[in-house]
Motif scaffolding. Sequence first.
Motif, mmCIF file in Angstrom:
data_model
loop_
_atom_site.group_PDB
_atom_site.id
_atom_site.type_symbol
_atom_site.label_atom_id
_atom_site.label_comp_id
_atom_site.label_asym_id
_atom_site.label_seq_id
_atom_site.Cartn_x
_atom_site.Cartn_y
_atom_site.Cartn_z
ATOM 1 N N ILE A 42 -7.362 4.672 -11.903
ATOM 2 C CA ILE A 42 -7.583 3.269 -12.280
ATOM 3 C C ILE A 42 -6.330 2.440 -11.987
ATOM 4 O O ILE A 42 -6.428 1.317 -11.466
ATOM 5 C CB ILE A 42 -7.995 3.175 -13.763
ATOM 6 C CG1 ILE A 42 -9.390 3.764 -13.935
ATOM 7 C CG2 ILE A 42 -7.955 1.734 -14.249
ATOM 8 C CD1 ILE A 42 -9.827 3.911 -15.370
ATOM 9 N N ILE A 43 -5.159 2.979 -12.299
ATOM 10 C CA ILE A 43 -3.911 2.269 -11.985
ATOM 11 C C ILE A 43 -3.777 2.059 -10.482
ATOM 12 O O ILE A 43 -3.381 0.980 -10.030
ATOM 13 C CB ILE A 43 -2.699 3.048 -12.539
ATOM 14 C CG1 ILE A 43 -2.694 2.988 -14.064
ATOM 15 C CG2 ILE A 43 -1.394 2.493 -11.985
ATOM 16 C CD1 ILE A 43 -1.666 3.878 -14.711
ATOM 17 N N ALA A 44 -4.127 3.078 -9.690
ATOM 18 C CA ALA A 44 -4.039 2.954 -8.237
ATOM 19 C C ALA A 44 -4.996 1.892 -7.708
ATOM 20 O O ALA A 44 -4.634 1.108 -6.823
ATOM 21 C CB ALA A 44 -4.334 4.297 -7.577
ATOM 22 N N ILE A 45 -6.190 1.839 -8.250
ATOM 23 C CA ILE A 45 -7.168 0.845 -7.801
ATOM 24 C C ILE A 45 -6.696 -0.563 -8.151
ATOM 25 O O ILE A 45 -6.741 -1.475 -7.309
ATOM 26 C CB ILE A 45 -8.552 1.135 -8.411
ATOM 27 C CG1 ILE A 45 -9.131 2.411 -7.797
ATOM 28 C CG2 ILE A 45 -9.503 -0.036 -8.209
ATOM 29 C CD1 ILE A 45 -10.385 2.908 -8.474
ATOM 30 N N ILE A 46 -6.221 -0.757 -9.368
ATOM 31 C CA ILE A 46 -5.757 -2.084 -9.787
ATOM 32 C C ILE A 46 -4.538 -2.505 -8.962
ATOM 33 O O ILE A 46 -4.455 -3.648 -8.506
ATOM 34 C CB ILE A 46 -5.437 -2.090 -11.296
ATOM 35 C CG1 ILE A 46 -6.731 -1.944 -12.101
ATOM 36 C CG2 ILE A 46 -4.714 -3.364 -11.697
ATOM 37 C CD1 ILE A 46 -6.517 -1.727 -13.580
ATOM 38 N N ALA A 47 -3.604 -1.579 -8.755
ATOM 39 C CA ALA A 47 -2.412 -1.914 -7.962
ATOM 40 C C ALA A 47 -2.785 -2.207 -6.516
ATOM 41 O O ALA A 47 -2.194 -3.085 -5.884
ATOM 42 C CB ALA A 47 -1.410 -0.762 -8.028
ATOM 43 N N GLY A 48 -3.762 -1.484 -5.983
ATOM 44 C CA GLY A 48 -4.207 -1.733 -4.607
ATOM 45 C C GLY A 48 -4.854 -3.103 -4.456
ATOM 46 O O GLY A 48 -4.626 -3.805 -3.473
ATOM 47 N N VAL A 49 -5.652 -3.492 -5.441
ATOM 48 C CA VAL A 49 -6.313 -4.799 -5.401
ATOM 49 C C VAL A 49 -5.283 -5.924 -5.503
ATOM 50 O O VAL A 49 -5.412 -6.948 -4.838
ATOM 51 C CB VAL A 49 -7.366 -4.901 -6.538
ATOM 52 C CG1 VAL A 49 -7.857 -6.322 -6.710
ATOM 53 C CG2 VAL A 49 -8.524 -3.973 -6.264
ATOM 54 N N LEU A 50 -4.255 -5.712 -6.308
ATOM 55 C CA LEU A 50 -3.242 -6.749 -6.488
ATOM 56 C C LEU A 50 -2.201 -6.766 -5.375
ATOM 57 O O LEU A 50 -1.340 -7.642 -5.351
ATOM 58 C CB LEU A 50 -2.551 -6.567 -7.844
ATOM 59 C CG LEU A 50 -3.451 -6.776 -9.067
ATOM 60 C CD1 LEU A 50 -2.683 -6.487 -10.342
ATOM 61 C CD2 LEU A 50 -4.027 -8.180 -9.097
ATOM 62 N N GLY A 51 -2.254 -5.799 -4.478
ATOM 63 C CA GLY A 51 -1.366 -5.821 -3.322
ATOM 64 C C GLY A 51 -0.097 -5.004 -3.460
ATOM 65 O O GLY A 51 0.811 -5.137 -2.651
ATOM 66 N N PHE A 52 -0.013 -4.186 -4.468
ATOM 67 C CA PHE A 52 1.162 -3.333 -4.641
ATOM 68 C C PHE A 52 0.890 -1.985 -3.980
ATOM 69 O O PHE A 52 0.496 -1.017 -4.617
ATOM 70 C CB PHE A 52 1.481 -3.134 -6.129
ATOM 71 C CG PHE A 52 1.787 -4.413 -6.854
ATOM 72 C CD1 PHE A 52 2.975 -5.077 -6.622
ATOM 73 C CD2 PHE A 52 0.881 -4.956 -7.751
ATOM 74 C CE1 PHE A 52 3.273 -6.249 -7.287
ATOM 75 C CE2 PHE A 52 1.165 -6.127 -8.412
ATOM 76 C CZ PHE A 52 2.359 -6.786 -8.184
ATOM 77 N N GLY A 53 1.112 -1.904 -2.680
ATOM 78 C CA GLY A 53 0.765 -0.713 -1.908
ATOM 79 C C GLY A 53 1.554 0.521 -2.293
ATOM 80 O O GLY A 53 1.013 1.621 -2.378
ATOM 81 N N GLY A 54 2.841 0.366 -2.547
ATOM 82 C CA GLY A 54 3.676 1.516 -2.898
ATOM 83 C C GLY A 54 3.288 2.121 -4.229
ATOM 84 O O GLY A 54 3.220 3.343 -4.386
ATOM 85 N N ILE A 55 3.040 1.263 -5.195
ATOM 86 C CA ILE A 55 2.645 1.741 -6.524
ATOM 87 C C ILE A 55 1.269 2.386 -6.456
ATOM 88 O O ILE A 55 1.026 3.424 -7.076
ATOM 89 C CB ILE A 55 2.654 0.581 -7.540
ATOM 90 C CG1 ILE A 55 4.072 0.055 -7.710
ATOM 91 C CG2 ILE A 55 2.088 1.017 -8.879
ATOM 92 C CD1 ILE A 55 4.176 -1.202 -8.529
ATOM 93 N N ALA A 56 0.370 1.792 -5.694
ATOM 94 C CA ALA A 56 -0.976 2.352 -5.562
ATOM 95 C C ALA A 56 -0.922 3.726 -4.905
ATOM 96 O O ALA A 56 -1.618 4.654 -5.337
ATOM 97 C CB ALA A 56 -1.860 1.412 -4.748
ATOM 98 N N GLY A 57 -0.106 3.871 -3.886
ATOM 99 C CA GLY A 57 0.023 5.167 -3.226
ATOM 100 C C GLY A 57 0.620 6.224 -4.138
ATOM 101 O O GLY A 57 0.187 7.372 -4.147
ATOM 102 N N GLY A 58 1.623 5.828 -4.908
ATOM 103 C CA GLY A 58 2.239 6.761 -5.852
ATOM 104 C C GLY A 58 1.282 7.196 -6.940
ATOM 105 O O GLY A 58 1.205 8.380 -7.285
ATOM 106 N N ALA A 59 0.537 6.244 -7.490
ATOM 107 C CA ALA A 59 -0.424 6.574 -8.541
ATOM 108 C C ALA A 59 -1.543 7.448 -8.000
ATOM 109 O O ALA A 59 -2.012 8.371 -8.677
ATOM 110 C CB ALA A 59 -0.992 5.304 -9.165
ATOM 111 N N ALA A 60 -1.979 7.184 -6.780
ATOM 112 C CA ALA A 60 -3.028 8.014 -6.178
ATOM 113 C C ALA A 60 -2.511 9.430 -5.919
ATOM 114 O O ALA A 60 -3.245 10.405 -6.125
ATOM 115 C CB ALA A 60 -3.507 7.387 -4.874
ATOM 116 N N GLY A 61 -1.268 9.558 -5.511
ATOM 117 C CA GLY A 61 -0.680 10.882 -5.306
ATOM 118 C C GLY A 61 -0.592 11.673 -6.601
ATOM 119 O O GLY A 61 -0.908 12.863 -6.643
#
Length: 51
Positions: A10-29
Amino acid sequence: MLRWTITFIIIAIIAGVLGFGGIAGGAAGIAKICFFIFLVLFVLSLIRGKR
């Protein structure tokens, strides 16, 4: 363990939608790692439960 996986997804999806690519990638990992640990522990508990 599965709850942590869902939380990081959920954090990765929200960060991805808001444009935080690095955070989204880290959370997905982290979510992937937690999910695979959960699967290993689940299979081990199934095997031990049958014995």
